[in-house]
Design a protein around this motif. Sequence first.
Motif, short mmCIF file in Angstrom:
data_model
loop_
_atom_site.label_atom_id
_atom_site.label_comp_id
_atom_site.label_asym_id
_atom_site.label_seq_id
_atom_site.Cartn_x
_atom_site.Cartn_y
_atom_site.Cartn_z
N ASP A 38 16.42 16.29 14.77
CA ASP A 38 18.22 16.73 14.74
C ASP A 38 18.14 17.41 16.52
O ASP A 38 19.21 17.68 17.10
N ARG A 39 17.56 18.50 16.52
CA ARG A 39 18.12 19.31 17.97
C ARG A 39 17.60 18.85 19.13
O ARG A 39 18.72 18.38 20.56
N ALA A 40 16.95 17.74 19.65
CA ALA A 40 17.14 17.03 20.91
C ALA A 40 18.15 15.78 20.63
O ALA A 40 18.70 15.56 22.31
N ARG A 41 18.25 15.33 19.65
CA ARG A 41 19.57 14.90 19.68
C ARG A 41 21.29 15.54 20.17
O ARG A 41 21.74 15.05 20.29
N ALA A 42 20.78 16.66 19.38
CA ALA A 42 22.56 17.53 19.94
C ALA A 42 22.32 18.35 21.07
O ALA A 42 23.23 18.78 21.71
N GLN A 43 20.89 18.82 21.70
CA GLN A 43 20.76 19.38 22.82
C GLN A 43 20.32 19.09 24.12
O GLN A 43 20.07 19.29 24.98
N GLY A 44 19.07 17.76 23.31
CA GLY A 44 18.63 16.89 24.94
C GLY A 44 17.23 16.92 24.39
O GLY A 44 16.79 18.83 24.16
N PRO A 45 16.22 16.68 24.86
CA PRO A 45 14.70 16.24 24.57
C PRO A 45 14.26 17.79 24.83
O PRO A 45 13.04 18.23 24.57
N ASP A 46 14.52 18.10 26.05
CA ASP A 46 13.97 19.68 26.54
C ASP A 46 14.39 20.34 25.93
O ASP A 46 13.17 21.51 25.92
N ALA A 47 15.57 20.53 25.22
CA ALA A 47 15.74 21.93 24.32
C ALA A 47 14.63 22.21 23.33
O ALA A 47 14.17 22.54 22.56
N VAL A 48 13.54 20.83 22.78
CA VAL A 48 12.54 21.02 22.08
C VAL A 48 11.22 21.75 22.58
O VAL A 48 9.64 21.10 21.63
N THR A 49 10.80 21.82 24.16
CA THR A 49 10.00 22.00 24.69
C THR A 49 8.83 22.90 23.58
O THR A 49 7.45 23.07 23.63
N GLU A 50 9.63 24.22 23.75
CA GLU A 50 8.39 25.40 22.95
C GLU A 50 8.31 24.91 22.00
O GLU A 50 6.47 25.13 21.49
N GLU A 51 9.19 24.81 21.18
CA GLU A 51 8.80 23.43 19.74
C GLU A 51 7.59 22.89 19.78
O GLU A 51 6.28 22.97 19.02
N VAL A 52 7.97 21.79 20.41
CA VAL A 52 6.57 20.80 19.90
C VAL A 52 5.45 21.17 21.04
O VAL A 52 4.81 21.46 20.52
N SER A 53 5.39 22.23 21.81
CA SER A 53 3.95 22.22 22.76
C SER A 53 3.20 23.44 20.90
O SER A 53 1.90 23.52 21.02
#
Length: 221
Positions: A38-53
């Motif tokens: 949801d966040r990646a679609r709204a803000q771009g994939p890089d926006a979830v880098t911290e959460e993915v890490s």
Amino acid sequence: MLALLHTSPVHVPVFDALRDEEAPGLALHHLVRPELLDRARAQGPDAVTEEVSAELVAAARGGARAVLCTCSTIGSVAEAAGAALDLPVLRVDRPMAAAAVAAGPRITVLAALESTFAPTEDLIAQEADRAGRAVGVRTVLVPGAWERFEAGDGDGYRTAVASAAREIRDADVIVLAQASMAAAADGLDAGVPVLSSPRPGLRAAAQLAASDSSFSGLRTM
């Protein structure tokens, strides 16, 4: 143990079944995080880098020797985060992309989500460069498919994807960009090869987890 990072719960039984066929006995740990997509679609994939890490760190501390990311949209983020942590991470569509490049220069990518196109095109370009091949990529959005998926209409979703695949002309291979589209390929005669990502992705990740005897922990500095 292999951890799988999903952005939809529908992938859990699919990959459990594939594990039983491809790597019986391999322990799987499923991490289901729809909010990342949801966040990646709204803000771009890089926006979830911290959460993915953070998810990768938790997976490794829980005993995972490798991680398979089943979401095409955030796959590149997951692989990059894994490299930074010294944790083997594979995006599920990488083996499929390599197979598509080997199949021929005219590649058509079908997707239910527009946010999947850029990461998939970048991935195919990486694999083409690795193989020393020139390819051309055409992208096709399956209209209304994602709405069916979100509504839980699995049959409608598969039918829409299969119908779109049958309309493809002048292609050497068709790539189903999202793991959720794989069932549409079952019994499909589109006139050209149709590739999906779950089986080759799970197979490659299982091999990665089994062969990574050198993994001794996360990079912390």
